[in-house]
Design a protein around this motif. Structure first.
Motif, PDB file in Angstrom:
ATOM      1  N   ALA B 221      38.944  40.054  43.178  1.00  0.00           N
ATOM      2  CA  ALA B 221      39.043  39.072  44.282  1.00  0.00           C
ATOM      3  C   ALA B 221      40.493  38.655  44.512  1.00  0.00           C
ATOM      4  N   GLU B 222      41.248  38.556  43.415  1.00  0.00           N
ATOM      5  CA  GLU B 222      42.645  38.120  43.508  1.00  0.00           C
ATOM      6  C   GLU B 222      43.469  39.152  44.286  1.00  0.00           C
ATOM      7  N   VAL B 223      43.220  40.426  43.984  1.00  0.00           N
ATOM      8  CA  VAL B 223      43.934  41.497  44.690  1.00  0.00           C
ATOM      9  C   VAL B 223      43.496  41.521  46.156  1.00  0.00           C
ATOM     10  N   ARG B 224      42.198  41.357  46.353  1.00  0.00           N
ATOM     11  CA  ARG B 224      41.679  41.386  47.727  1.00  0.00           C
ATOM     12  C   ARG B 224      42.310  40.267  48.563  1.00  0.00           C
ATOM     13  N   ASP B 225      42.463  39.093  47.962  1.00  0.00           N
ATOM     14  CA  ASP B 225      43.098  37.975  48.692  1.00  0.00           C
ATOM     15  C   ASP B 225      44.494  38.379  49.163  1.00  0.00           C
ATOM     16  N   THR B 226      45.219  39.068  48.274  1.00  0.00           N
ATOM     17  CA  THR B 226      46.580  39.482  48.627  1.00  0.00           C
ATOM     18  C   THR B 226      46.542  40.532  49.745  1.00  0.00           C
ATOM     19  N   LEU B 227      45.578  41.438  49.669  1.00  0.00           N
ATOM     20  CA  LEU B 227      45.473  42.458  50.731  1.00  0.00           C
ATOM     21  C   LEU B 227      45.077  41.811  52.062  1.00  0.00           C
ATOM     22  N   VAL B 228      44.179  40.836  51.991  1.00  0.00           N
ATOM     23  CA  VAL B 228      43.785  40.130  53.221  1.00  0.00           C
ATOM     24  C   VAL B 228      45.000  39.412  53.804  1.00  0.00           C
ATOM     25  N   LEU B 241      48.410  48.426  57.885  1.00  0.00           N
ATOM     26  CA  LEU B 241      47.489  49.558  57.910  1.00  0.00           C
ATOM     27  C   LEU B 241      47.051  49.937  56.494  1.00  0.00           C
ATOM     28  N   LYS B 242      48.006  49.961  55.579  1.00  0.00           N
ATOM     29  CA  LYS B 242      47.664  50.286  54.182  1.00  0.00           C
ATOM     30  C   LYS B 242      46.680  49.251  53.629  1.00  0.00           C
ATOM     31  N   ALA B 243      46.956  47.980  53.905  1.00  0.00           N
ATOM     32  CA  ALA B 243      46.063  46.925  53.402  1.00  0.00           C
ATOM     33  C   ALA B 243      44.657  47.113  53.974  1.00  0.00           C
ATOM     34  N   MET B 244      44.586  47.512  55.244  1.00  0.00           N
ATOM     35  CA  MET B 244      43.272  47.716  55.859  1.00  0.00           C
ATOM     36  C   MET B 244      42.523  48.845  55.165  1.00  0.00           C
ATOM     37  N   GLN B 245      43.244  49.901  54.808  1.00  0.00           N
ATOM     38  CA  GLN B 245      42.597  51.023  54.114  1.00  0.00           C
ATOM     39  C   GLN B 245      42.012  50.562  52.777  1.00  0.00           C
ATOM     40  N   GLY B 246      42.763  49.733  52.079  1.00  0.00           N
ATOM     41  CA  GLY B 246      42.274  49.251  50.787  1.00  0.00           C
ATOM     42  C   GLY B 246      41.063  48.346  50.927  1.00  0.00           C
ATOM     43  N   LEU B 247      41.005  47.626  52.048  1.00  0.00           N
ATOM     44  CA  LEU B 247      39.917  46.667  52.239  1.00  0.00           C
ATOM     45  C   LEU B 247      38.669  47.299  52.851  1.00  0.00           C
ATOM     46  N   LYS B 248      38.805  48.539  53.312  1.00  0.00           N
ATOM     47  CA  LYS B 248      37.695  49.183  54.035  1.00  0.00           C
ATOM     48  C   LYS B 248      36.368  49.115  53.268  1.00  0.00           C
ATOM     49  N   PRO B 249      36.342  49.416  51.957  1.00  0.00           N
ATOM     50  CA  PRO B 249      35.044  49.359  51.267  1.00  0.00           C
ATOM     51  C   PRO B 249      34.465  47.946  51.184  1.00  0.00           C
ATOM     52  N   GLY B 252      32.248  44.320  54.525  1.00  0.00           N
ATOM     53  CA  GLY B 252      31.091  43.442  54.695  1.00  0.00           C
ATOM     54  C   GLY B 252      31.331  42.043  54.163  1.00  0.00           C
ATOM     55  N   GLN B 253      32.376  41.855  53.389  1.00  0.00           N
ATOM     56  CA  GLN B 253      32.620  40.526  52.819  1.00  0.00           C
ATOM     57  C   GLN B 253      33.245  39.603  53.863  1.00  0.00           C
ATOM     58  N   PRO B 254      32.807  38.343  53.898  1.00  0.00           N
ATOM     59  CA  PRO B 254      33.217  37.458  54.997  1.00  0.00           C
ATOM     60  C   PRO B 254      34.725  37.349  55.204  1.00  0.00           C
ATOM     61  N   GLU B 255      35.491  37.210  54.105  1.00  0.00           N
ATOM     62  CA  GLU B 255      36.926  36.991  54.308  1.00  0.00           C
ATOM     63  C   GLU B 255      37.603  38.257  54.832  1.00  0.00           C
ATOM     64  N   VAL B 256      37.091  39.420  54.403  1.00  0.00           N
ATOM     65  CA  VAL B 256      37.667  40.684  54.870  1.00  0.00           C
ATOM     66  C   VAL B 256      37.287  40.895  56.329  1.00  0.00           C
ATOM     67  N   ARG B 257      36.039  40.627  56.615  1.00  0.00           N
ATOM     68  CA  ARG B 257      35.560  40.808  57.983  1.00  0.00           C
ATOM     69  C   ARG B 257      36.318  39.911  58.962  1.00  0.00           C
ATOM     70  N   SER B 258      36.532  38.688  58.536  1.00  0.00           N
ATOM     71  CA  SER B 258      37.261  37.759  59.397  1.00  0.00           C
ATOM     72  C   SER B 258      38.675  38.268  59.668  1.00  0.00           C
ATOM     73  N   GLY B 271      47.057  50.918  67.427  1.00  0.00           N
ATOM     74  CA  GLY B 271      46.514  51.793  66.388  1.00  0.00           C
ATOM     75  C   GLY B 271      45.708  50.992  65.377  1.00  0.00           C
ATOM     76  N   LEU B 272      46.236  49.845  65.009  1.00  0.00           N
ATOM     77  CA  LEU B 272      45.526  48.989  64.046  1.00  0.00           C
ATOM     78  C   LEU B 272      44.254  48.424  64.658  1.00  0.00           C
ATOM     79  N   ARG B 273      44.334  48.088  65.960  1.00  0.00           N
ATOM     80  CA  ARG B 273      43.138  47.544  66.609  1.00  0.00           C
ATOM     81  C   ARG B 273      42.033  48.600  66.621  1.00  0.00           C
ATOM     82  N   THR B 274      42.428  49.854  66.898  1.00  0.00           N
ATOM     83  CA  THR B 274      41.437  50.939  66.914  1.00  0.00           C
ATOM     84  C   THR B 274      40.834  51.123  65.525  1.00  0.00           C
ATOM     85  N   GLN B 275      41.706  51.136  64.521  1.00  0.00           N
ATOM     86  CA  GLN B 275      41.221  51.288  63.141  1.00  0.00           C
ATOM     87  C   GLN B 275      40.259  50.160  62.789  1.00  0.00           C
ATOM     88  N   ALA B 276      40.592  48.961  63.264  1.00  0.00           N
ATOM     89  CA  ALA B 276      39.738  47.806  62.949  1.00  0.00           C
ATOM     90  C   ALA B 276      38.336  48.002  63.533  1.00  0.00           C
TER      91      ALA B 276
END
Lengths: 197, 326
Positions: B221-228, B241-249, B252-258, B271-276
């Motif tokens: 969770a701590e790493v995810r917070d930093t990626l978010v 973009l790199k952070a988004m790749q790491g968060l992809k799995p 479904g989690q609320p903070e990532v989705r937000s 490009g980032l909007r499309t990836q999102a």
């Protein structure tokens, strides 16, 4: 305003975790209720900026005072006490200033906030669109004529679907007092909007 | 119809109609109202008008836009970062307790280590003593200074110069020295350094490499917070973009989705909007909820890039949702 299914059972655990300093748990609590809080503030204050202020201030107060929450009422009631107090403050300040922030600046001049709200489905029928526009205008007028408490109770009952008992608890008053408030509000609505129905 | 035998007259009934529709009448009062309505066509007509009034009021309800909700959440998150932690924190870890001791910070409520505060103070004194003994002497009075090699410092700056009576000169230097540390992600100091480096505003290259490493530990969770945080705030699109790749799995989690929704609606990079869009809609189409559809519809309203619009439209069409908001 119902929390998400399945939340009730875990809510006490979430609150306790948040009280112990777990920020992820606090965020989950916020997510469970924040859309309803924003919807209430938005409908009541009819201003995205004011709604945003209320959202921000409400959840900051919750964060700061969460350790004082003792489970002697539901979290929903406790949260709504904070939210309704903030909304009432905003409405009262407006009454003092005798102004409604009904006008916003845009690239094309000023616009009425109610006109910025997406039109309810009018099926492309011009007559229906005209009726809808007039009705919106009249609703805006009558809402601004209600007292802050009447407006709040009406909003919570009609749009948020809260029971009068819960509204009374949130406002720190009795169910009967909330009912009287709603009664006055609906009477004014009925008189003002009678021609439209 | 007039009142008789405890029943209601027309005027009394009509004042109760709104409460009847709200379901807020007592059992007895509702019985009285319904009994009156059964026998009074005029009041039944009033009830229908009241019902129509309710429906008309329903039609002017405002639903906050998904972007307003996202902005509110973002603002709140930023404000909360400035807030101190809640005082009650009974399960703080050994590091927090050590920091409490060394900094003489008041212990948390219910903490069992109050008696250790004097010990913490003694520890500080001891650390100071031994550190002083082990640090090379930085004066001109003997050989140690020369041995230390001031020229080898990565960066040094003269802070003050002071002549002494015996002809020597005392110079105080500010130095930035490089130090190499090595370890695994499980090691607390390594982890703390990486989490800090990922937010270092001065070096996007450093942040990109760091985020890459953190991506393979995003289950924490701590790493995810930093990626978010990187996804929401990093100035560099490559890092986001790199952070988004790491968060992809974890989409479904609320903070990532937000955070992904924020990118979708507000990121400056198409490009980032499309990836999102791809990340947010990568699950089964039946899992796309109302809020997601609302977000995509709002994107259709505000998006100027044709390709992003097309991607959004394709998703909406696939789930048979309208591309427009009403």
């Amino acid at each position: 305003m119902a929390p998400k299914p399945g939340l009730q059972a875990d809510e006490a655990a979430l609150i306790r975790a948040a009280q112990a300093g777990d920020r992820a748990a606090f965020e989950q609590l916020v997510r469970a209720y924040d859309l309803s809080v924003l919807r209430l503030a938005m409908n009541l204050l009819r201003s995205p900026e004011d709604a945003r202020d209320v959202y921000q201030e409400a959840f900051l107060r919750v964060f700061r005072k969460l350790d004082t929450f003792r489970f002697d009422c539901t979290f929903h009631t406790w949260l709504y006490r904070i939210v309704t107090n903030l909304c009432l403050d905003h409405l009262r300040k407006r009454k003092v200033r005798k102004e409604e922030p009904a006008i916003v600046a845009s690239g094309e001049g000023t616009l009425d906030r109610m006109d910025l709200i997406p039109e309810a489905r009018a099926d492309g029928d011009p007559q229906r669109q005209l009726f809808s526009g007039q009705l919106r205008q009249r609703v805006k007028e009558v809402l601004s004529q209600l007292s802050p408490r009447e407006r709040l109770v009406f909003e919570m009952r009609h749009y948020q679907g809260m029971r009068l008992r819960a509204i009374g608890e949130s406002l720190g008053t009795t169910e009967e007092a909330a009912k009287n408030c709603l009664f006055r509000a609906t009477q004014k609505m009925r008189i003002a909007l009678g021609d439209f129905v | 119809m007039s009142a008789n035998n405890g029943s209601l007259n027309c005027a009394e009934t009509q004042t109760q109609l709104a409460m009847l529709l709200y379901g807020e009448l007592s059992f007895d009062r509702e019985e009285q109202v319904e009994s009156h309505l059964d026998g009074c066509a005029a009041c039944r007509e009033s009830l229908e008008r009241q019902r129509a009034l309710h429906a008309a009021l329903d039609a002017v309800q405002i639903e906050p836009s998904p972007s307003l909700l996202i902005e509110c959440r973002g603002d709140l998150q930023a404000r909360l970062m400035e807030e101190p932690d809640q005082p009650a924190k009974p399960h703080s870890g050994w590091w927090d307790q050590l920091v409490d001791l060394l900094t003489l910070r008041p212990p948390s409520v219910g903490s069992s280590v109050r008696w250790l505060r004097p010990a913490g103070a003694l520890t500080l004194i001891a650390i100071g003593f031994f550190a002083a003994r082990m640090t090379p002497l930085m004066t001109f009075r003997g050989g140690p200074f020369r041995a230390m090699g001031v020229g080898q410092s990565a960066a040094s700056r003269v802070r003050t110069v002071e002549p002494e009576p015996d002809g020597r000169i005392q110079i105080v230097l500010d130095e930035t020295r490089q130090r190499t540390v090595a370890g695994r992600m499980d090691d607390e100091p390594i982890r703390a350094l990486l989490l800090s480096a990922a937010r270092d505003p001065s070096d996007p290259g450093l942040r990109a490499v760091t985020v890459d490493i953190l991506n393979s530990h995003a289950q924490s969770a701590e790493v995810r917070d930093t990626l978010v945080y990187a996804l929401r705030h990093d100035q560099n699109a490559g890092v986001r973009l790199k952070a988004m790749q790491g968060l992809k799995p974890f989409a479904g989690q609320p903070e990532v989705r937000s955070a992904l929704e924020q990118v979708l609606l507000t990121d400056s990079n198409p490009g980032l909007r499309t990836q999102a869009i791809d990340v947010l809609t990568s699950g089964p189409s039946e899992d796309l909820d109302r809020q997601m559809v609302g977000t995509l519809q709002e994107l259709m309203d505000r998006e100027s890039n044709a390709y992003v619009r097309q991607r959004s439209l394709t998703v909406l069409q696939a789930i048979k949702a309208s591309a427009e908001t009403y």
